[in-house]
Design a protein around this motif. Structure first.
Motif, PDB file in Angstrom:
ATOM      1  N   ILE A  17      41.590 -46.341   5.367  1.00 39.45           N
ATOM      2  CA  ILE A  17      41.701 -45.816   6.729  1.00 39.45           C
ATOM      3  C   ILE A  17      40.499 -44.920   7.014  1.00 39.45           C
ATOM      4  N   GLN A  18      39.959 -45.050   8.232  1.00 40.42           N
ATOM      5  CA  GLN A  18      38.867 -44.191   8.691  1.00 40.42           C
ATOM      6  C   GLN A  18      39.226 -43.650  10.074  1.00 40.42           C
ATOM      7  N   ARG A  19      38.937 -42.381  10.292  1.00 46.16           N
ATOM      8  CA  ARG A  19      39.301 -41.738  11.558  1.00 46.16           C
ATOM      9  C   ARG A  19      38.125 -40.956  12.100  1.00 46.16           C
ATOM     10  N   GLY A  20      37.961 -40.981  13.438  1.00 43.93           N
ATOM     11  CA  GLY A  20      36.875 -40.236  14.057  1.00 43.93           C
ATOM     12  C   GLY A  20      37.144 -39.947  15.514  1.00 43.93           C
ATOM     13  N   VAL A  21      36.137 -39.391  16.182  1.00 44.69           N
ATOM     14  CA  VAL A  21      36.232 -39.004  17.590  1.00 44.69           C
ATOM     15  C   VAL A  21      35.175 -39.771  18.375  1.00 44.69           C
ATOM     16  N   TRP A  22      35.602 -40.392  19.469  1.00 39.76           N
ATOM     17  CA  TRP A  22      34.725 -41.225  20.294  1.00 39.76           C
ATOM     18  C   TRP A  22      34.465 -40.501  21.613  1.00 39.76           C
ATOM     19  N   ALA A  23      33.192 -40.230  21.903  1.00 41.65           N
ATOM     20  CA  ALA A  23      32.815 -39.513  23.116  1.00 41.65           C
ATOM     21  C   ALA A  23      31.387 -39.898  23.480  1.00 41.65           C
ATOM     22  N   GLU A  32      15.640 -39.697  33.578  1.00 44.73           N
ATOM     23  CA  GLU A  32      16.907 -39.082  33.941  1.00 44.73           C
ATOM     24  C   GLU A  32      17.693 -38.771  32.673  1.00 44.73           C
ATOM     25  N   GLN A  33      18.616 -37.829  32.780  1.00 44.96           N
ATOM     26  CA  GLN A  33      19.404 -37.441  31.616  1.00 44.96           C
ATOM     27  C   GLN A  33      20.179 -38.636  31.072  1.00 44.96           C
ATOM     28  N   GLN A  34      20.182 -38.768  29.760  1.00 48.71           N
ATOM     29  CA  GLN A  34      20.827 -39.905  29.121  1.00 48.71           C
ATOM     30  C   GLN A  34      21.983 -39.428  28.233  1.00 48.71           C
ATOM     31  N   TRP A  35      23.096 -40.125  28.354  1.00 43.94           N
ATOM     32  CA  TRP A  35      24.239 -39.939  27.459  1.00 43.94           C
ATOM     33  C   TRP A  35      24.514 -41.267  26.782  1.00 43.94           C
ATOM     34  N   ILE A  36      24.962 -41.218  25.546  1.00 41.95           N
ATOM     35  CA  ILE A  36      25.171 -42.453  24.800  1.00 41.95           C
ATOM     36  C   ILE A  36      26.541 -42.448  24.129  1.00 41.95           C
ATOM     37  N   SER A  37      27.193 -43.598  24.151  1.00 44.01           N
ATOM     38  CA  SER A  37      28.505 -43.751  23.528  1.00 44.01           C
ATOM     39  C   SER A  37      28.387 -43.525  22.021  1.00 44.01           C
ATOM     40  N   SER A  38      29.254 -42.675  21.483  1.00 41.53           N
ATOM     41  CA  SER A  38      29.115 -42.247  20.087  1.00 41.53           C
ATOM     42  C   SER A  38      30.480 -42.123  19.411  1.00 41.53           C
ATOM     43  N   LEU A  39      30.531 -42.574  18.175  1.00 44.08           N
ATOM     44  CA  LEU A  39      31.702 -42.335  17.331  1.00 44.08           C
ATOM     45  C   LEU A  39      31.299 -41.351  16.252  1.00 44.08           C
ATOM     46  N   TYR A  40      31.974 -40.212  16.222  1.00 43.20           N
ATOM     47  CA  TYR A  40      31.725 -39.191  15.212  1.00 43.20           C
ATOM     48  C   TYR A  40      32.747 -39.352  14.092  1.00 43.20           C
ATOM     49  N   ILE A  41      32.242 -39.433  12.861  1.00 42.09           N
ATOM     50  CA  ILE A  41      33.129 -39.589  11.719  1.00 42.09           C
ATOM     51  C   ILE A  41      32.593 -38.725  10.584  1.00 42.09           C
ATOM     52  N   SER A  42      33.452 -37.990   9.928  1.00 41.18           N
ATOM     53  CA  SER A  42      32.991 -37.065   8.890  1.00 41.18           C
ATOM     54  C   SER A  42      32.493 -37.829   7.667  1.00 41.18           C
ATOM     55  N   THR A  43      31.652 -37.180   6.884  1.00 37.92           N
ATOM     56  CA  THR A  43      31.008 -37.846   5.755  1.00 37.92           C
ATOM     57  C   THR A  43      32.013 -38.370   4.737  1.00 37.92           C
ATOM     58  N   ASP A  44      33.151 -37.720   4.608  1.00 40.72           N
ATOM     59  CA  ASP A  44      34.139 -38.179   3.626  1.00 40.72           C
ATOM     60  C   ASP A  44      34.889 -39.425   4.097  1.00 40.72           C
ATOM     61  N   GLN A  45      34.621 -39.858   5.338  1.00 38.69           N
ATOM     62  CA  GLN A  45      35.262 -41.055   5.875  1.00 38.69           C
ATOM     63  C   GLN A  45      34.328 -42.272   5.873  1.00 38.69           C
ATOM     64  N   LEU A  46      33.032 -42.043   5.660  1.00 39.12           N
ATOM     65  CA  LEU A  46      32.055 -43.132   5.719  1.00 39.12           C
ATOM     66  C   LEU A  46      32.142 -44.049   4.510  1.00 39.12           C
ATOM     67  N   ARG A  47      31.777 -45.304   4.722  1.00 40.30           N
ATOM     68  CA  ARG A  47      31.541 -46.239   3.618  1.00 40.30           C
ATOM     69  C   ARG A  47      30.159 -46.849   3.813  1.00 40.30           C
ATOM     70  N   THR A  75      24.578 -43.580  -1.608  1.00 42.15           N
ATOM     71  CA  THR A  75      25.715 -42.696  -1.408  1.00 42.15           C
ATOM     72  C   THR A  75      25.542 -41.900  -0.120  1.00 42.15           C
ATOM     73  N   VAL A  76      26.636 -41.352   0.392  1.00 41.58           N
ATOM     74  CA  VAL A  76      26.565 -40.508   1.580  1.00 41.58           C
ATOM     75  C   VAL A  76      25.711 -39.282   1.297  1.00 41.58           C
ATOM     76  N   GLU A  77      25.829 -38.718   0.090  1.00 41.78           N
ATOM     77  CA  GLU A  77      25.034 -37.543  -0.277  1.00 41.78           C
ATOM     78  C   GLU A  77      23.544 -37.868  -0.251  1.00 41.78           C
ATOM     79  N   GLN A  78      23.170 -39.057  -0.731  1.00 43.39           N
ATOM     80  CA  GLN A  78      21.762 -39.459  -0.674  1.00 43.39           C
ATOM     81  C   GLN A  78      21.296 -39.595   0.768  1.00 43.39           C
ATOM     82  N   LEU A  79      22.144 -40.161   1.606  1.00 44.71           N
ATOM     83  CA  LEU A  79      21.766 -40.365   3.006  1.00 44.71           C
ATOM     84  C   LEU A  79      21.488 -39.036   3.691  1.00 44.71           C
ATOM     85  N   THR A  80      22.407 -38.070   3.572  1.00 47.06           N
ATOM     86  CA  THR A  80      22.225 -36.793   4.259  1.00 47.06           C
ATOM     87  C   THR A  80      21.095 -35.982   3.630  1.00 47.06           C
ATOM     88  N   ARG A  81      20.960 -36.041   2.311  1.00 52.44           N
ATOM     89  CA  ARG A  81      19.872 -35.308   1.651  1.00 52.44           C
ATOM     90  C   ARG A  81      18.520 -35.845   2.078  1.00 52.44           C
TER      91      ARG A  81
END
Length: 379
Positions: free
Chosen positions: A72-78, A194-209, A335-341
Motif C-alpha cells: 500500500i502507498q498513500r499520498g496527497v494530490w494537489a 504566466e504563473q504555472q501550477w502543476i498537478s503533483s502527488l506528494y508521497i513520503s520517502t518511506d512509501q516510495l518504491r 535506494t531512496v536514501e541514494q536518490l535524496t543524498r
C-alpha cells in the motif's frame, strides 16, 4: 517548503470503477509525432462537450492510496507552484532529454492537459500523516481498479481542511522530484509568461518504491573485447555467469554485462572507496559509457537505449538476440536514501536512472493548466 493548492479535477463520467485505457493515446501524441496538436485538442474538447469527462464543481485536494501485490502507498494530490522548482525548493536528481522537454512544452502551451501528476517526495512528517489519517477515517473513498491495482481517492474540499494541508506542506524543509522531470522542466520554461501550477502527488520517502532501468549500447563500429575489458578491470572484478544465464544484479555496486552473447558479473572493486558513494548508474556512465564508447551526453546519444522494468527485460533480451554487436549493462535499483543524498549534491544523475512507483493511471484525475475558453468550453 512546498506551495500547494486545491484544483478542479477533470474526471471520467462513468459508473464503471475503471479508467479508460485508451485515453492517453487519444489525448497525447507519442514522442515521434509530427508537430500537429490540433487533433488532440479537438478530441479533448469533444470529450468535454459530450459529457464523457467533466470538471468537478469546486477545487479540492485529494488523499490518494493504491493497493497492489507490492503493498500500500498513500499520498496527497494537489497543485504545486512551479516557482518552487525555480527557487530551488524542489530538488531534482535526473537530467532531462531536450527533445522530450520541447515536445511537452509545446503540448502544455497549446493544450495544457495534465493526465497524470509529477511525483514529489519528502521525509515523513507526522502532521501530514495525521491529516491524511483523519480524512481516510472520516469518509468512504472512491475506488478505481486498473491492472490488478486498486486506486482509492478521498476528496478534501472544505476550506479549513485545505488550509491545514497547505500549512503542513509549507513547513517541509526538503521536497525532491521523484518522477516527472520533463513535465516540470517544460512548465518552468513557461512560467515567465504566466504563473504555472502543476498537478503533483506528494508521497513520503518511506512509501516510495524504486526499480531500475537497464542499458543497451549499439556501437557504431566493432568493439575490441580486450580494450573494453582492460578498462572495466580498472573498476570492477569480473566473473563469468554460470551456465551463461541472463543476469540481473542482486545488490548495490554489482552490475551485469552481456558482451557478444556472454554474460558477466561486475563487482565494484573495494579499494575504490570514493566510487562507493556514487550510484551505479552514474559509475556506469562516467567510467564506462563516456570514456570507452564516447557517450558524453546520454540524453541525446542514439547508440544508448534504456529499458524500464515494465516489460523492458524481455525487450532487452530480444534486442541482444537481434543486435549481435550490442552490449547490455544491467543494474540494481537505487535506494531512496541514494536518490535524496545525490539530489542534495545538485549533480543530476543520467536520464532514466530510476523507475519510481507509484505509477498513476492516466486520466485518474486530470488538470488543465490553460484556463481559456474554446468554442464555449472552458479548458
Amino acid at each position: 517548503m512546498a506551495n500547494i493548492k486545491a484544483f478542479r479535477a477533470i474526471r471520467q463520467r462513468t459508473d464503471d470503477s475503471s479508467v479508460e485505457r485508451d485515453l492517453q493515446a487519444w489525448l497525447e501524441p507519442g514522442l515521434n509525432y509530427g508537430g500537429d496538436l490540433k487533433p488532440y485538442l479537438l478530441t479533448f474538447k469533444r470529450l468535454l462537450k459530450d459529457g464523457f469527462y467533466l470538471k468537478e464543481e469546486g477545487p479540492a485536494i485529494y488523499v490518494y492510496e493504491n493497493h497492489s501485490s507490492s503493498g500500500i502507498q498513500r499520498g496527497v494530490w494537489a497543485l504545486t507552484n512551479v516557482q518552487d522548482s525555480t527557487d530551488g525548493m524542489i530538488v531534482l536528481h535526473e537530467q532531462t532529454l531536450p527533445e522530450h522537454e520541447d515536445k511537452i512544452k509545446a503540448y502544455r502551451e497549446y493544450i495544457g492537459l495534465e493526465g497524470e501528476p509529477v511525483l514529489l517526495t519528502y521525509y515523513p512528517q507526522q502532521e501530514i500523516n495525521n491529516l491524511m489519517e483523519s480524512v481516510v477515517s472520516s469518509q468512504q473513498p472512491e475506488r478505481i481498479v486498473q491492472a490488478e491495482t486498486a486506486h482509492l481517492l478521498w476528496k478534501v474540499n472544505e476550506a479549513s481542511s485545505i488550509a491545514a494541508f497547505q500549512r503542513s506542506f509549507a513547513s517541509l524543509k526538503n521536497v525532491y522530484l521523484a518522477d516527472g522531470h520533463h513535465r516540470l522542466a517544460a512548465a518552468a520554461h513557461l512560467k515567465s509568461d504566466e504563473q504555472q501550477w502543476i498537478s503533483s502527488l506528494y508521497i513520503s520517502t518511506d512509501q516510495l518504491r524504486i526499480r531500475e532501468f537497464n542499458r543497451l549500447v549499439i556501437p557504431a563500429s566493432i568493439i575490441n573485447k580486450e580494450e573494453l575489458f582492460e578498462l572495466i578491470y580498472r573498476y570492477f572484478h569480473v566473473s563469468a555467469i554460470p551456465y551463461n544465464r541472463a543476469y540481473q544484479p542482486d545488490q548495490q555496486h554489482r552490475l551485469g554485462m552481456c558482451f557478444h552473447g556472454e554474460w558477466y558479473q561486475l563487482d565494484l572493486r573495494p579499494d575504490l572507496s570514493a566510487l562507493a558513494q556514487e550510484t551505479d548508474a552514474l559509475i556506469l556512465q562516467e567510467y564506462v559509457l563516456q570514456p570507452f564508447f564516447g557517450i558524453a551526453d546520454p540524453r541525446t546519444d542514439d547508440r544508448l537505449h534504456n529499458f524500464s522494468p515494465d516489460g523492458g527485460w524481455e525487450k532487452l533480451l530480444q534486442e541482444l538476440r537481434h543486435q549481435v554487436s550490442s552490449i547490455a549493462f544491467t543494474l540494481f535499483p537505487m535506494t531512496v536514501e541514494q536518490l535524496t543524498r545525490h539530489a542534495g549534491k545538485q549533480k543530476p544523475l543520467p536520464p532514466k536512472s530510476t523507475w519510481i512507483e507509484p505509477k498513476i493511471p492516466y486520466g485518474l484525475l486530470m488538470y488543465c493548466s490553460l484556463q481559456k475558453e474554446h468554442n464555449g468550453i472552458t479548458l
